[in-house]
Design a protein around this motif. Structure first.
Motif, PDB file in Angstrom:
ATOM      1  N   ARG A 326       0.755  -1.103   0.078  1.00 51.20           N
ATOM      2  CA  ARG A 326      -0.023  -0.088  -0.189  1.00 51.20           C
ATOM      3  C   ARG A 326       0.750   1.139   0.167  1.00 51.20           C
ATOM      4  N   LEU A 327       1.995   1.398   0.482  1.00 46.91           N
ATOM      5  CA  LEU A 327       3.063   2.710   0.946  1.00 46.91           C
ATOM      6  C   LEU A 327       3.644   2.362  -0.595  1.00 46.91           C
ATOM      7  N   LYS A 328       4.204   1.415  -1.478  1.00 48.10           N
ATOM      8  CA  LYS A 328       4.085   1.563  -2.783  1.00 48.10           C
ATOM      9  C   LYS A 328       2.917   2.605  -3.579  1.00 48.10           C
ATOM     10  N   GLY A 329       2.512   1.688  -3.455  1.00 50.02           N
ATOM     11  CA  GLY A 329       1.114   2.523  -4.391  1.00 50.02           C
ATOM     12  C   GLY A 329       0.452   3.923  -4.358  1.00 50.02           C
ATOM     13  N   VAL A 330       0.939   4.538  -2.823  1.00 50.17           N
ATOM     14  CA  VAL A 330       0.314   6.193  -2.049  1.00 50.17           C
ATOM     15  C   VAL A 330       1.780   6.621  -2.874  1.00 50.17           C
ATOM     16  N   SER A 331       2.762   5.896  -2.329  1.00 44.40           N
ATOM     17  CA  SER A 331       3.854   6.563  -3.341  1.00 44.40           C
ATOM     18  C   SER A 331       4.136   6.882  -4.279  1.00 44.40           C
ATOM     19  N   ALA A 332       3.806   6.117  -5.951  1.00 41.42           N
ATOM     20  CA  ALA A 332       3.881   6.099  -6.733  1.00 41.42           C
ATOM     21  C   ALA A 332       2.325   7.758  -7.935  1.00 41.42           C
ATOM     22  N   ALA A 333       1.436   7.298  -6.156  1.00 41.40           N
ATOM     23  CA  ALA A 333       0.581   8.596  -7.055  1.00 41.40           C
ATOM     24  C   ALA A 333       1.345   9.759  -7.070  1.00 41.40           C
ATOM     25  N   ALA A 334       2.260  10.187  -6.492  1.00 39.21           N
ATOM     26  CA  ALA A 334       2.535  11.830  -5.878  1.00 39.21           C
ATOM     27  C   ALA A 334       3.729  12.155  -6.723  1.00 39.21           C
ATOM     28  N   CYS A 335       3.748  13.139  -6.656  1.00 41.76           N
ATOM     29  CA  CYS A 335       4.204  14.126  -7.796  1.00 41.76           C
ATOM     30  C   CYS A 335       5.850  14.557  -7.645  1.00 41.76           C
ATOM     31  N   THR A 336       5.535  15.077  -6.050  1.00 45.53           N
ATOM     32  CA  THR A 336       6.849  15.536  -5.512  1.00 45.53           C
ATOM     33  C   THR A 336       7.195  14.522  -3.919  1.00 45.53           C
ATOM     34  N   ASP A 337       8.104  15.158  -3.910  1.00 43.09           N
ATOM     35  CA  ASP A 337       8.122  14.268  -2.640  1.00 43.09           C
ATOM     36  C   ASP A 337       8.382  15.014  -1.633  1.00 43.09           C
ATOM     37  N   ASN A 338       7.605  16.160  -1.137  1.00 47.15           N
ATOM     38  CA  ASN A 338       6.255  16.146   0.171  1.00 47.15           C
ATOM     39  C   ASN A 338       4.922  16.175  -0.379  1.00 47.15           C
ATOM     40  N   GLU A 339       4.802  15.784  -1.317  1.00 46.11           N
ATOM     41  CA  GLU A 339       3.388  14.759  -1.769  1.00 46.11           C
ATOM     42  C   GLU A 339       3.844  13.073  -1.056  1.00 46.11           C
ATOM     43  N   LYS A 340       4.907  12.809  -1.266  1.00 47.35           N
ATOM     44  CA  LYS A 340       4.886  11.144  -1.737  1.00 47.35           C
ATOM     45  C   LYS A 340       5.087  11.309   0.225  1.00 47.35           C
ATOM     46  N   LEU A 341       5.934  11.844   0.842  1.00 46.29           N
ATOM     47  CA  LEU A 341       5.970  12.050   2.549  1.00 46.29           C
ATOM     48  C   LEU A 341       4.496  12.077   3.064  1.00 46.29           C
ATOM     49  N   ASN A 342       3.842  13.156   2.577  1.00 44.98           N
ATOM     50  CA  ASN A 342       2.203  13.261   2.589  1.00 44.98           C
ATOM     51  C   ASN A 342       1.443  12.164   2.685  1.00 44.98           C
ATOM     52  N   PHE A 343       1.265  11.873   1.383  1.00 46.95           N
ATOM     53  CA  PHE A 343       0.663  10.550   0.986  1.00 46.95           C
ATOM     54  C   PHE A 343       0.833   9.330   2.250  1.00 46.95           C
ATOM     55  N   GLU A 344       2.262   9.185   2.346  1.00 49.17           N
ATOM     56  CA  GLU A 344       2.526   8.059   3.390  1.00 49.17           C
ATOM     57  C   GLU A 344       1.922   7.849   4.601  1.00 49.17           C
ATOM     58  N   ILE A 345       2.207   9.351   4.863  1.00 48.59           N
ATOM     59  CA  ILE A 345       1.812  10.010   6.994  1.00 48.59           C
ATOM     60  C   ILE A 345       0.197   9.445   6.997  1.00 48.59           C
ATOM     61  N   ASN A 346      -0.451  10.036   5.698  1.00 49.44           N
ATOM     62  CA  ASN A 346      -1.963   9.961   5.821  1.00 49.44           C
ATOM     63  C   ASN A 346      -2.230   8.690   5.884  1.00 49.44           C
TER      64      ASN A 346
END
Length: 461
Positions: A326-346
């Motif tokens: 699941r973490l890989k899935g939300v990370s792949a949906a992010a466009c920036t590093d900050n967005e990636k971190l935000n998605f993972e924390i959420n």
């Protein structure tokens, strides 16, 4: 509804929605979701219903307001003409206490799952009897049926049957359907697979398993008294765990069948069997604590923690039963590093504290028995709990961790010094979570090993 911005903001939203996705003349709106406006007067709710309906009609003369059955109030919908409202009875039982929604059109639903919790649950006999067909013969304002699950990642048998029943014209012969399902899902006609499905029919999918979902003792926030894992579920096991054990055993007898679905289902069944057995270990540990039997307490508490490790090992054999997937899935949906971190924390917050991060009320609402969580997160909480009891073993009075404030039959998230420490542990886990990759062990090999390990304890054989 009397605020001048009410209609202005609503029209702006509808204009943007029209530009983005067009219009089908049906507009969803749940204002007092699950009675959050219950303290408001009946006149207020009537005016609110009137204002929302006018907003939709001014925007689209053919508009039909679609509202969840969880959000209903008789005064609210009494302001809306019957032909302008469609009610979604998502849980399938809302019409019972509302006199069939007071004559308004409604869709008979089936939620099937709450928040994606990983538990085998549901009444497949009731599904096969075609409740929509039965009710439609006695109710003129029932206009359709549908599925309203909060997740699709569990209970494939239940949801496959539920999907078939959407277009069934009458009740179906359940045993025949199960025989056909075994052929379709496992690409095999082995009798053991059908026997296993019949065992599920009579256990986790029996008529007893309707209503509140079966919770997980492993995923429950540890306490000296436990009634729920998440709000609205139950820790009562309404079937014999032996039956589920034998179902998993029978599926393993057909292991030569080349089907990933079989591997998935054996993993899922074994997970549920071990999760159910953890209840026994918890009860043994608590009884030993209350009776001041340190030896038995140590045996039961350590066995509970070892079971968490075993369950982790099983779930880590399949990518689709891991947190990392699941973490890989939300990370792949992010466009920036900050967005990636935000998605993972959420994602991590959603499946643990739920939110808000501080003073959460719905903690563990979306609990998951996933690899990457069972041992490190849930097992970590239980280790804290057992250590607390062990430190208190010599005291004259037995320790209770039940907080004075109870919400939905559960402890306040930080209602004591112990739970404040546990909340700190949970937040630290969210901020530093780094789950292991999928193991190279074979799922069926691990499942067989674990069933053999726990066979005597669960079945007595």
């Amino acid at each position: 509804p009397s605020d001048p911005y009410f209609k202005k903001v609503g029209k702006t939203f509808l204009d943007n929605q029209l530009n983005l996705i067009g219009s089908g003349h049906y507009y969803a709106c749940d204002p007092p979701f699950r009675n959050q406006f219950s303290s408001k007067s009946e006149r207020y709710l009537y005016n609110l219903g009137l204002a929302i309906n006018r907003m939709f009609e001014d925007f689209d003369k053919d508009a039909v307001w679609v509202i969840s059955g969880d959000s209903l109030n008789k005064s609210l919908i009494g302001a809306v003409p019957k032909e302008k409202l469609l009610i979604l009875d998502a849980s399938g039982d809302g019409h019972i206490d509302t006199d069939f929604y007071w004559g308004h059109s409604f869709v008979l639903g089936n939620r099937g799952n709450t928040a994606g919790r990983t538990t085998l649950h549901g009444d497949i006999r009731g599904l096969a009897e075609n409740p929509y067909k039965k009710l439609s013969e006695a109710c003129d304002n029932l206009v359709g049926t549908g599925l309203f699950p909060e997740s699709f990642e569990q209970n494939p048998l239940y949801f496959n049957l539920a999907s078939d029943m959407l277009t069934a014209e009458a009740e179906i012969a359940l045993d025949n359907w199960l025989e056909d399902y075994a052929k379709r899902r496992y690409k095999s006609e082995k009798e053991d697979l059908v026997k296993a499905l019949f065992a599920l029919r009579d256990s986790c999918y029996s008529p007893l398993c309707t209503g509140p979902e079966t919770g997980s003792i492993i995923c429950a926030r540890p306490s000296t008294e436990l009634n729920h894992t998440a709000p609205g579920d139950t820790l009562e096991l309404r079937y014999d765990n032996k039956d589920l054990f034998y179902a998993a055993d029978m599926m393993l007898c057909a292991e030569n069948t080349e089907s990933d679905a079989l591997s998935h289902d054996i993993c899922d069944l074994t997970r549920q069997v071990l999760s159910n057995y953890a209840r026994t270990l918890y009860k043994d540990a608590m009884n030993a604590y209350k009776l001041k039997e340190p030896g038995n307490f140590e045996i039961a508490s350590n066995a509970f923690l070892r079971l968490c490790e075993d369950l982790e090992a099983l779930l880590q054999t399949r990518e689709d039963t891991t947190l990392l997937y699941r973490l890989k899935g939300v990370s792949a949906a992010a466009c920036t590093d900050n967005e990636k971190l935000n998605f993972e924390i959420n994602l991590l917050n959603l499946h643990t504290l739920w939110g808000p991060v501080n003073n959460s009320v719905l903690y563990d609402n979306a609990w998951r028995e996933w690899g990457g969580m069972v041992e490190s997160f849930y097992g970590g909480r239980w280790r804290m709990f057992f250590e607390l009891l062990a430190q208190n073993f010599g005291a004259f009075r037995r320790l209770s961790t039940v907080t004075k404030k109870q919400i939905d039959g559960r402890n306040a998230v930080n209602g004591s010094g112990f739970y404040k420490n546990m909340e700190s542990f949970e937040k630290k886990w969210i901020s530093s979570c780094a789950p292991d990759p999928v193991s190279e062990e074979n799922t069926l090999t691990v499942a067989r090993r674990l069933l053999n390990k726990y066979r005597r304890a669960i079945t007595g054989e």
